[in-house]
Motif scaffolding. Structure first.
Motif, PDB file in Angstrom:
ATOM      1  N   UNK A 100       6.254   5.340   0.243  1.00  0.00           N
ATOM      2  CA  UNK A 100       7.168   4.813  -0.752  1.00  0.00           C
ATOM      3  C   UNK A 100       7.890   3.574  -0.234  1.00  0.00           C
ATOM      4  N   UNK A 101       8.261   3.589   1.045  1.00  0.00           N
ATOM      5  CA  UNK A 101       8.966   2.432   1.606  1.00  0.00           C
ATOM      6  C   UNK A 101       8.075   1.207   1.650  1.00  0.00           C
ATOM      7  N   UNK A 102       6.780   1.404   1.926  1.00  0.00           N
ATOM      8  CA  UNK A 102       5.852   0.267   1.976  1.00  0.00           C
ATOM      9  C   UNK A 102       5.735  -0.389   0.607  1.00  0.00           C
ATOM     10  N   UNK A 103       5.770   0.402  -0.449  1.00  0.00           N
ATOM     11  CA  UNK A 103       5.692  -0.155  -1.808  1.00  0.00           C
ATOM     12  C   UNK A 103       6.988  -0.903  -2.127  1.00  0.00           C
ATOM     13  N   UNK A 104       8.128  -0.331  -1.756  1.00  0.00           N
ATOM     14  CA  UNK A 104       9.408  -1.016  -1.965  1.00  0.00           C
ATOM     15  C   UNK A 104       9.423  -2.340  -1.199  1.00  0.00           C
ATOM     16  N   UNK A 105       8.882  -2.315   0.021  1.00  0.00           N
ATOM     17  CA  UNK A 105       8.818  -3.542   0.815  1.00  0.00           C
ATOM     18  C   UNK A 105       7.971  -4.590   0.112  1.00  0.00           C
ATOM     19  N   UNK A 106       6.844  -4.167  -0.486  1.00  0.00           N
ATOM     20  CA  UNK A 106       6.018  -5.124  -1.221  1.00  0.00           C
ATOM     21  C   UNK A 106       6.809  -5.709  -2.388  1.00  0.00           C
ATOM     22  N   UNK A 107       7.441  -4.862  -3.169  1.00  0.00           N
ATOM     23  CA  UNK A 107       8.181  -5.335  -4.348  1.00  0.00           C
ATOM     24  C   UNK A 107       9.301  -6.286  -3.955  1.00  0.00           C
ATOM     25  N   UNK A 108       9.924  -6.046  -2.818  1.00  0.00           N
ATOM     26  CA  UNK A 108      11.018  -6.907  -2.368  1.00  0.00           C
ATOM     27  C   UNK A 108      10.508  -8.139  -1.622  1.00  0.00           C
ATOM     28  N   UNK A 109       9.250  -8.126  -1.215  1.00  0.00           N
ATOM     29  CA  UNK A 109       8.707  -9.200  -0.384  1.00  0.00           C
ATOM     30  C   UNK A 109       8.186 -10.385  -1.171  1.00  0.00           C
ATOM     31  N   UNK A 110       7.434 -11.231  -0.471  1.00  0.00           N
ATOM     32  CA  UNK A 110       6.951 -12.480  -1.036  1.00  0.00           C
ATOM     33  C   UNK A 110       5.464 -12.490  -1.354  1.00  0.00           C
ATOM     34  N   UNK A 111       4.722 -11.500  -0.883  1.00  0.00           N
ATOM     35  CA  UNK A 111       3.281 -11.508  -1.145  1.00  0.00           C
ATOM     36  C   UNK A 111       3.032 -11.344  -2.639  1.00  0.00           C
ATOM     37  N   UNK A 112       2.003 -12.033  -3.127  1.00  0.00           N
ATOM     38  CA  UNK A 112       1.708 -11.997  -4.560  1.00  0.00           C
ATOM     39  C   UNK A 112       0.960 -10.744  -4.984  1.00  0.00           C
ATOM     40  N   UNK A 113       0.325 -10.062  -4.034  1.00  0.00           N
ATOM     41  CA  UNK A 113      -0.465  -8.892  -4.387  1.00  0.00           C
ATOM     42  C   UNK A 113      -0.214  -7.732  -3.447  1.00  0.00           C
ATOM     43  N   UNK A 114      -0.298  -6.540  -4.017  1.00  0.00           N
ATOM     44  CA  UNK A 114      -0.210  -5.307  -3.238  1.00  0.00           C
ATOM     45  C   UNK A 114      -1.305  -4.381  -3.710  1.00  0.00           C
ATOM     46  N   UNK A 115      -1.978  -3.728  -2.768  1.00  0.00           N
ATOM     47  CA  UNK A 115      -3.063  -2.799  -3.122  1.00  0.00           C
ATOM     48  C   UNK A 115      -2.734  -1.421  -2.571  1.00  0.00           C
ATOM     49  N   UNK A 116      -2.559  -0.460  -3.479  1.00  0.00           N
ATOM     50  CA  UNK A 116      -2.335   0.926  -3.079  1.00  0.00           C
ATOM     51  C   UNK A 116      -3.694   1.579  -2.944  1.00  0.00           C
ATOM     52  N   UNK A 117      -4.040   1.956  -1.737  1.00  0.00           N
ATOM     53  CA  UNK A 117      -5.368   2.485  -1.436  1.00  0.00           C
ATOM     54  C   UNK A 117      -5.245   3.901  -0.922  1.00  0.00           C
ATOM     55  N   UNK A 118      -6.108   4.781  -1.434  1.00  0.00           N
ATOM     56  CA  UNK A 118      -6.098   6.162  -0.979  1.00  0.00           C
ATOM     57  C   UNK A 118      -7.185   6.957  -1.667  1.00  0.00           C
ATOM     58  N   UNK A 119      -7.253   8.230  -1.336  1.00  0.00           N
ATOM     59  CA  UNK A 119      -8.256   9.111  -1.919  1.00  0.00           C
ATOM     60  C   UNK A 119      -7.902   9.449  -3.371  1.00  0.00           C
ATOM     61  N   UNK A 120      -8.889   9.976  -4.090  1.00  0.00           N
ATOM     62  CA  UNK A 120      -8.640  10.449  -5.450  1.00  0.00           C
ATOM     63  C   UNK A 120      -7.589  11.553  -5.392  1.00  0.00           C
TER      64      UNK A 120
END
Length: 185
Positions: A1-21
């Protein structure tokens, strides 16, 4: 969850949530989108892989979503697609030197469910430099499909934050569901 919050607060234009089904990628993405949307300047747009198939590129899906939102709210425009294309261009132009302009945060859910789409070119329509960061994308995809089938151009890859999503532990899942009013009995 923190990594996603970091993406939303950060500067990168894209975030990819990767994991199993079944790991909770979509839940995590929707939760992050909801939290980000608490900021009035963030406009969230959710796109399923099935809906993505109906549009030439990500920009077209954003225009279609804005048109639908406007119509749902009773906004009647003579040429809504033209209006929203112009308005998005104005927002991008106004971004020069200021941070108080809107950000369109696009969640594209389930890239692995539409592998016939050429995702790099589909996404590039909103990640071009001319948009000046107006658009940011959050993607969900099964990790194995990402590795096997999705190759992004170097420029997209450099501006993408990869966020691993591990399987929910039973107590974590139960807590999440109970917070949302579901009986975990």
């Amino acid at each position: 969850a923190n990594a996603i919050k970091d993406f939303c607060a950060g500067q990168k234009l894209g975030g990819a949530l990767l994991g199993q089904e079944g790991a909770g990628k979509t839940w995590a993405a929707i939760t992050a989108l909801s939290a980000a949307a608490e900021d009035i300047s963030v406009l969230p747009i959710v796109v399923s892989a099935d809906n993505a198939k109906k549009h030439d590129d990500a920009f077209d899906v954003v225009v279609a979503a804005l048109k639908a939102i406007g119509q749902e709210q009773g906004v009647r425009l003579q040429s809504p697609e033209e209006y929203w294309r112009r308005r998005l261009g104005q927002w991008a132009s106004a971004r020069a030197g200021t941070s108080d302009q809107p950000t369109v945060l696009i969640l594209v859910d389930g890239l692995d469910e539409a592998l016939k789409i050429t995702w790099p070119s589909w996404l590039s329509a909103v990640l071009e430099r001319r948009w000046k960061g107006l658009f940011r994308v959050l993607l969900t995809c099964r990790e194995d499909a990402w590795r096997r089938s999705l190759t992004l151009e170097k420029s997209l890859e450099d501006d993408l934050e990869r966020v691993p999503v591990d399987l929910f532990e039973a107590p974590e899942r139960d807590h999440y569901l109970s917070q949302r009013g579901s009986d975990v009995g």
